[in-house]
Design an enzyme around this catalytic site. Sequence first.
Site, PDB file in Angstrom:
ATOM      1  CE1 TYR A 134      -0.806   7.338   6.112  1.00 59.74           C
ATOM      2  CE2 TYR A 134      -1.957   8.736   7.870  1.00 59.74           C
ATOM      3  CZ  TYR A 134      -1.634   8.060   6.933  1.00 59.74           C
ATOM      4  OH  TYR A 134      -3.225   7.754   5.979  1.00 59.74           O
ATOM      5  CG  HIS A 155      -2.750   1.657   6.724  1.00 61.75           C
ATOM      6  ND1 HIS A 155      -1.789   3.001   7.830  1.00 61.75           N
ATOM      7  CD2 HIS A 155      -3.510   1.730   5.817  1.00 61.75           C
ATOM      8  CE1 HIS A 155      -1.791   3.558   6.809  1.00 61.75           C
ATOM      9  NE2 HIS A 155      -2.551   2.899   6.353  1.00 61.75           N
TER      10      HIS A 155
END
Length: 259
Positions: free
Chosen positions: A41, A99
């Site tokens: 992010y 992730h």
Amino acid sequence: MTFDLPSVGLGTMGLDGDDGAAAVATALDVGYRHLDTAQVYGNEATVGAGIARAGVARDDLLVATKTWVDRLAPDDVRPSTEASLDALGLDAVDLLYVHRPRGGYDPAGTLAAYDALVDDGLVDHVGVSNFAVEQLEEALDLLEAPLSAHQTEFHPLFRRPDLREHAVDNGYTLVAYSPLAGGRVRDLEPVRAVAEKHDTTPEAVSIAWVTGKKGVVAIPKASSETHLRANLAAADLDLDPADVARIDAIEREEELFPE
């Protein structure tokens, strides 16, 4: 702190800069205690600034981040985690996820590196994200630390009952990202009908539907105080069995973030 994820946490993808830090601080001020970010992010420093601005006691806060696929090789896990901690301004992260199980992901080596982070106090709990059932089974076999959470897309248009059943059967939490289906829930007639019945919004109904599932919590993203408060309160909306069945019966399926 005891690992107990609140029904509603804050997803932070897209929150950045001073406005993002202000949104994180506001979220904490209105009662959020679970913040979810990720290396990819690019906003761990923003989340850290928001934490510092709000001044919530560290023991009252659960911070999660995720190791991106280009840093999952066993030798890369520790330095990337240390960089995340520096950006967040924390000595340890409460929950660290794989992730996605691709890129440098080596099940035995990567998960051993995660176990070492737990042993050394840099990570309190281990999670995975976007895994299939067989990959979850492999992780459970390889990890020494308990598997504490699996984060996956979950909303009225994408349910993945096999993943939810696996979470319940194995005692870890299913963390639902995109619980509002990227805003699509407001266009779903069954969700709108339930919202009208309860004099609330389709977004609130969707969050209530998600968090009403056993073992599931939600991490909707929001930035304004109004939406932050509404999402947090949505978990207290009491849907009756007919409401739930009406949403469960939606046949359309749409995955927003396919592999």
